[in-house]
Design a protein around this motif. Structure first.
Motif, PDB file in Angstrom:
ATOM      1  N   PHE A 148       0.837  -1.202   0.000  1.00 46.87           N
ATOM      2  CA  PHE A 148       0.000   0.000   0.000  1.00 46.87           C
ATOM      3  C   PHE A 148       0.870   1.249   0.000  1.00 46.87           C
ATOM      4  O   PHE A 148       0.630   2.182  -0.763  1.00 46.87           O
ATOM      5  CB  PHE A 148      -0.918   0.025   1.212  1.00 46.87           C
ATOM      6  N   LEU A 149       1.867   1.292   0.877  1.00 47.69           N
ATOM      7  CA  LEU A 149       2.689   2.497   0.997  1.00 47.69           C
ATOM      8  C   LEU A 149       3.433   2.794  -0.298  1.00 47.69           C
ATOM      9  O   LEU A 149       3.571   3.960  -0.692  1.00 47.69           O
ATOM     10  CB  LEU A 149       3.671   2.342   2.157  1.00 47.69           C
ATOM     11  N   SER A 201      -5.665  -8.146   0.005  1.00 50.23           N
ATOM     12  CA  SER A 201      -5.747  -9.569   0.349  1.00 50.23           C
ATOM     13  C   SER A 201      -4.915  -9.892   1.582  1.00 50.23           C
ATOM     14  O   SER A 201      -5.347 -10.636   2.463  1.00 50.23           O
ATOM     15  CB  SER A 201      -5.272 -10.410  -0.845  1.00 50.23           C
ATOM     16  N   ASP A 202      -3.722  -9.304   1.666  1.00 53.44           N
ATOM     17  CA  ASP A 202      -2.852  -9.540   2.824  1.00 53.44           C
ATOM     18  C   ASP A 202      -3.436  -8.963   4.101  1.00 53.44           C
ATOM     19  O   ASP A 202      -3.166  -9.463   5.199  1.00 53.44           O
ATOM     20  CB  ASP A 202      -1.474  -8.929   2.580  1.00 53.44           C
ATOM     21  N   LEU A 203      -4.228  -7.896   3.997  1.00 55.57           N
ATOM     22  CA  LEU A 203      -4.701  -7.173   5.172  1.00 55.57           C
ATOM     23  C   LEU A 203      -6.175  -7.418   5.493  1.00 55.57           C
ATOM     24  O   LEU A 203      -6.690  -6.849   6.460  1.00 55.57           O
ATOM     25  CB  LEU A 203      -4.482  -5.666   4.967  1.00 55.57           C
ATOM     26  N   VAL A 216      -1.915   0.948   7.879  1.00 55.01           N
ATOM     27  CA  VAL A 216      -2.687   0.673   6.677  1.00 55.01           C
ATOM     28  C   VAL A 216      -3.659  -0.474   6.934  1.00 55.01           C
ATOM     29  O   VAL A 216      -3.312  -1.484   7.553  1.00 55.01           O
ATOM     30  CB  VAL A 216      -1.746   0.310   5.517  1.00 55.01           C
ATOM     31  N   THR A 217      -4.875  -0.316   6.443  1.00 57.12           N
ATOM     32  CA  THR A 217      -5.911  -1.327   6.606  1.00 57.12           C
ATOM     33  C   THR A 217      -6.394  -1.836   5.249  1.00 57.12           C
ATOM     34  O   THR A 217      -6.085  -1.255   4.190  1.00 57.12           O
ATOM     35  CB  THR A 217      -7.117  -0.752   7.359  1.00 57.12           C
ATOM     36  N   CYS A 221      -6.696   0.199   1.378  1.00 57.81           N
ATOM     37  CA  CYS A 221      -6.300  -0.316   0.062  1.00 57.81           C
ATOM     38  C   CYS A 221      -7.428  -0.121  -0.944  1.00 57.81           C
ATOM     39  O   CYS A 221      -7.206   0.309  -2.082  1.00 57.81           O
ATOM     40  CB  CYS A 221      -5.929  -1.793   0.159  1.00 57.81           C
ATOM     41  N   LEU A 222      -8.656  -0.439  -0.529  1.00 61.31           N
ATOM     42  CA  LEU A 222      -9.808  -0.234  -1.411  1.00 61.31           C
ATOM     43  C   LEU A 222      -9.996   1.244  -1.732  1.00 61.31           C
ATOM     44  O   LEU A 222     -10.339   1.612  -2.866  1.00 61.31           O
ATOM     45  CB  LEU A 222     -11.072  -0.785  -0.751  1.00 61.31           C
TER      46      LEU A 222
END
Length: 582
Positions: A148-149, A201-203, A216-217, A221-222
């Protein structure tokens, strides 16, 4: 219970790949091996990547000659110091060149070097993640945060430059000769969407405890995917290239427009909405629109999707309040922004019977009172009492000599910024306020959906989201429960409403500069001069209100829809092509 921000200032930071040492601080004595074999140091390294996440939003981003503020100063929303040394003024006055694009920014706060430094940090930690002493579940979570970052920093490059060199997972060494061509715009967007899907997917099942609040959640990401796809569907990038060169056109936009991109953007925003993770912060009981005011003063709330947690402080009060409240008044709202706010019945100042030109601030959308300090507004003083703020001009056409006024006509707009300020604090107050910078909040997602679904051809589906925002704002529903919105609007009519709603809801949140460029309206709104409110006192409590112009000329040209790549980067990598018009 208050939750503590996890973001901390650690004792070291990485050099970019042009430096010879692994760590900035030579006295620390840390190496790659010692950092990544230690769980605490590895987390500190991750936290360092978060540390720059708010670089574009921050109120002190534009520095030099006393100017402070984010990219709002490069728009029709605000006026600054009128000095081309300051990047915001250099931009709107057409003085930004490939040789000066990074001049005047604080370290790591420009659109090129700052993101790429952090992208390299991401890649380095990703490469070392297999050997870090974490459980596999923790490694998976960290990998999601890192993806994400990396997309977060890349998305700033996307909106500023179009396609840029994409480094994938490569970590370049100090002796490597880097020669990576720019990605096409289409490939760049596809890469970022794929990365965010993998990060989500990872989070998906990650639940943070108090100490990690702000990481980050899944929802973040969405939400970033929603923003990126909205940009990609917009006129500047969706077949709206500013060059006739087919090779350059593919680097800075999709060569051919496709209306279905709006539907993809609407679907991405709807995924955030349907997740059920977020909601607007609503409180119209304390006073109309209090939920809008309050959301910026609560680090933990239902609306923040990705935020930059701050320690308890009064930075916005210091930067934006007038001198009589010990502020620096460094970002002053324009008249055109003030006029963009409707009345409390939801209708524009031109349409509503509530508007009185002799008392132009009465009966306005409550967001107006929570965003702008105007002539005569009662505001807390340094002694804790309340008194009016006066912004009227004296008879010599300069601001009056009271402590509330500016010192020269060059800085005059007739308004001060109030949004995100604690109305019970001044710049000299002993109290402090808990806050986080709203880098992505749910209101943006509602606006993303409304805009995208309207442009996809379904203006009727935009109404519920606008009504939700206007209800939270404290606007009156009216007998038809339309909150001032006209029924059965066409796509064109709805577009104008959404663009204005976005302007006032997200004012001063580092969005307007992106919006006027992606909509390709910057050449219209950044022409001539910004408007200001000329206020003269006509009696004990009466004033005359007239429109005037700021002294900062606006000289936008089409090349400025994208920033020039730094000349030094093009010199180092000849395969990297400069943006059109530079």
């Amino acid at each position: 219970m208050k939750k503590i921000a996890f973001i901390i200032i650690i004792s070291f930071a990485l050099y970019s790949c042009t430096k010879s040492n692994f760590l900035d601080d030579k006295t620390v004595g840390l190496t790659e091996e010692t950092v990544f074999s230690d769980s605490i140091q590895s987390i500190n390294f991750l936290n360092r990547i978060y540390l720059d996440a708010g670089f574009s939003f921050g109120p002190s981003r534009y520095t030099g000659s006393g100017g402070s503020g984010n990219s709002e100063l490069s728009t029709d929303n605000a006026e600054g110091v009128n000095n081309t040394v300051v990047p915001s003024d250099a931009y709107v006055q057409g003085a930004l060149t490939p040789g000066t694009v990074n001049n005047g920014f604080a370290t790591d706060k420009d659109y090129w070097n700052g993101p790429y430094k952090n992208i390299r940090r991401v890649n380095l930690l990703m490469s070392k993640l297999p050997v870090t002493p974490f459980a596999e579940s923790t490694k998976k979570r960290i990998r999601g945060e890192l993806r994400f970052l990396r997309a977060w920093y890349y998305h700033y490059l996307l909106i500023a430059f179009g396609g840029v060199p994409v480094l994938q997972d490569t970590v370049y060494g100090t002796n490597d000769v880097i020669s990576v061509p720019r990605s096409s715009y289409a490939d760049f967007v596809s890469y970022l969407v794929s990365e965010l899907d993998d990060a989500a997917s990872d989070l998906r099942d990650v639940m943070y405890k108090d100490a990690d609040y702000g990481r980050v959640t899944y929802g973040a990401c969405l939400a970033l995917k929603s923003r990126i796809l909205l940009y990609a569907a917009s006129p500047l990038f969706n077949g709206g290239s500013i060059t006739d060169d087919p090779h350059l056109a593919a680097l800075v936009s999709y060569p051919v427009a496709d209306r279905n991109r709006w539907q993809l953007a609407a679907d991405a925003a709807e995924a955030v909405i349907n997740s059920g993770l977020y909601s607007l912060n609503v409180n119209n009981t304390t006073r109309p629109g209090y939920g809008f005011y309050q959301v910026f003063l609560r680090r933990v709330n239902s609306e923040y999707i990705f935020s930059y947690n701050r320690s308890a402080q009064k930075e916005f009060e210091t930067f934006f309040l007038p001198p009589s409240r010990s502020g620096n008044c460094t970002m002053r709202p324009t008249l055109s922004l003030a006029e963009a706010f409707p009345m409390k019945d939801g209708k524009s100042i031109k349409e509503s019977p509530l508007f009185n030109p002799n008392s132009p601030y009465a009966n306005r959308d409550p967001r107006f009172d929570n965003s702008i300090i105007y002539n005569g507004m009662s505001y807390v003083t340094n002694t804790g009492t309340r008194a009016p703020v006066f912004t009227y001009m004296s008879t010599d056409a300069f601001p009056n000599s009271s402590a509330d006024a500016y010192t020269s006509a060059n800085k005059y707009t007739g308004f001060f910024s109030k949004k995100m300020l604690d109305e019970n604090l001044t710049g000299s107050s002993s109290g402090t306020t808990e806050r986080a910078w709203p880098l992505i909040r749910y209101a943006e997602i509602l606006l993303n959906y409304a805009e995208a679904i309207n442009e996809a051809g379904y203006p009727e589906k935009a109404y519920p989201k606008l009504i939700e925002l206007r209800n939270r704002a404290g606007i009156q529903a009216g007998s038809d429960n339309m909150y001032g919105l006209k029924k059965d609007m066409s796509v064109e009519e709805m577009r104008a409403v959404i663009q204005n709603e976005r302007r006032i809801e997200l004012a001063f949140e580092d969005q307007r500069w992106n919006d006027i460029r992606r909509w390709k309206i910057a050449s219209k709104v950044l022409s001539g001069f910004n408007t200001v409110q000329i206020i003269t006192k006509t009696g004990a409590n009466t004033y005359n209100y007239a429109a005037g112009y700021s002294q900062r000329p606006l000289k936008f040209r089409d090349a400025m829809y994208l920033l020039p790549l730094p000349f030094s980067e093009v010199q180092k990598m000849p395969v990297v092509k400069q943006n059109p018009g530079y």
